[in-house]
Scaffold this active site. Sequence first.
Site, PDB file in Angstrom:
ATOM      1  CB  SER A 141      -8.400  -4.615   0.783  1.00 50.86           C
ATOM      2  OG  SER A 141      -9.573  -4.786   1.554  1.00 50.86           O
ATOM      3  CE1 TYR A 154     -11.261  -1.282  -3.302  1.00 52.18           C
ATOM      4  CE2 TYR A 154     -11.751  -2.823  -1.517  1.00 52.18           C
ATOM      5  CZ  TYR A 154     -11.011  -1.773  -2.019  1.00 52.18           C
ATOM      6  OH  TYR A 154     -10.025  -1.204  -1.244  1.00 52.18           O
TER       7      TYR A 154
END
Lengths: 249, 443
Positions: A141, A154
């Site tokens: 990501s 995250y």
Amino acid sequence: MGADPLRVLVLGGGSEIALRAVARLSSERDVRCVLAARDAPAARTRAAELGAERAVVGATTWDAREADRHDAAVAAAVEVLGGLDAAICAVGSLGHASGEAGAADVWSLMTANAAGPAAALAAVARAMSARGGGSIVVLSSVAALRPRRSNYPYGAAKSAIDAFARGLAGAHPSLRVQVLRPGFVRTRMTRGLEEAPFTIGPDRAARAVVRALGARRSRTWYVPWVLRPVFAVLRALPGPLWRVVAGDR
Amino acid sequence: MRVSGWGRTSWAEVTEVPIVAGVPTAWPRAGVPRGLGRSYGDAAQIDGGAVLVPSAPVPEPSWRGAGTVRVHAGTSIDELLRWSVPQGWFVPVSPGTRFVTVGGAIAADVHGKNHHRDGSFCAHVRRMRVATPGEGTVVARPGDDVFRATAGGMGLTGVVLDADVRMLRIATSWMAVGTRRVDGIDDMLACLAEADGRNRYSVAWIDLLARGASLGRGVVSAGDHATVADLDAARRADPLAYAPRVRAGVPDAVPGFVLNRPVGRAFNEAWFRRAPRRRDGELVGIAPFFHPLDALRDWNRLYGRRGFLQHQFVLPDGREGTLRHVVERLADGGAPGMLGVLKRFGPAGEGLLSFPRTGWTLAADLADGPEARALLDSLDEMVVQAGGRTYLAKDARMRPRHLPSMYPKLTEWRRIADRLDPDRRLTSDLDRRLGLRGSHRGR
């Protein structure tokens, strides 16, 4: 349809992006796929909803957070597939937002997004190397690139799996490892969250997965591509300015 | 995913392969069908391989002429009963739990309390479809090779897809039950044999902790489906009412001492004293009569983490001496068997690997451990010498050397199994442990 089916293992078999990618792949060629998911029956149902049921030959209940089962789960999947040509690692959970996350939440998030998938990828890499090679796509990501106050656990986990995947590519010359860094993708995981600039739909991300699977050499990909130059700039920004741009106030 | 048998003694890492539209999505290189995971040992798993599972949703049963139902192999006896009992039909054979699939009932050729009279499950199957790796989907009827190899074939000949089963007409969902308390093993055998002559269903619960003069004491229970005339006014209003309930389960982590010898002794004593010396005509529901253990979900967890061995063997008629000897060994054994279940079998069916044959069968639960395993090893020796056999669907620990003498039709079964599955894709941990399919011809 080609002669030999493409044998695919999906880690994180409930992932909308991965299942759409499998559906897309199977419209082009013969695909056999095993889903490894925290809830295998649910992943199978989801696969059917997303048009991938023809390709899915098996499913296994696999929780990335269970330390001692990665080798065995991958081995059992490879046995069912009769080999392994490709793997898509799409394990991901956003978990709680940063500030309130307790020790247990952080542990769970880091294990589910980084430690577990990395261990499973190690098993996949070994299985593929032993058979002469294969292609791996790891969904990282852009959150891996620079921590944000709102989701840094995250981001940190994605950062770890991102680095691990790039390392894997270097360590196993017979493997092609593609690291995908999407921006904001509209999926069940991100439902209800405020969208970021350059937001894309799950189909666009799935298309990128399929394209990456076919690539001839290992590399990193930005989805959409414009995020590469955007993040080249963002990463260079001084902290205070980054926080303004990232909406981290 | 990790799976085990109901006894939770051995675990396997498997991938589920769903059976879609009558075939597995791909025949795995090593796999075995798995239904609800009620076989006790390692019959429905293969470590590092695949379990072939029915894909949901399983279609509803349908009638094929009077009294014969076509039922998908993934249907459980529970689902079948909920569908058929209100229509006035009962399954021809019901094992001790209704949470088995029809496919599993065929693969283990299960028996029930009416074996002395009606035989085992497959005696009531008129036709089945079996998906095989070697010969595609085969329709099998009684007498066919495929039928005889698949009935009791432990899932190693193919995947049963559906079956036509002859059902039993019932007028009510109640059982008229008689109970006798007996003080010793001789009385028990006589009482059971006598009950068999009169009743469709019979079974005895035997106290495996009682010794000396009380050796083999227990309770014989026998019954038949009640007629409407047997019911009181309240029950007559809805004679076929059927809505069995399952109570909350047992937690995953029960300490090992919950079921130990003193607890067992106290329990058995209370249970024995509570039973009436003689009672007739008691009305009991289908579920408590046929499936008493199903009332408590996950009861298998009562034995704690190490799991338990369920052992069942059959001895031919005339071997009552061996039976008494086995009961003594269990009663003296370091590993406590709690309650045993004793029953008379009628003649064997046509399944080449089917367990039931004429004689006496005894089943017992033992907490797993080296002592229990050693005890069962010695029982196997006694059983083999007496011409009996151990039940594969319950086995988790038998030695392979006993297999050919216990199952004399093994060679014929292997020949058919190899025809249906020449690459030996169908295999289970049970098969690997016992060498059911035989030596791997140089592979």
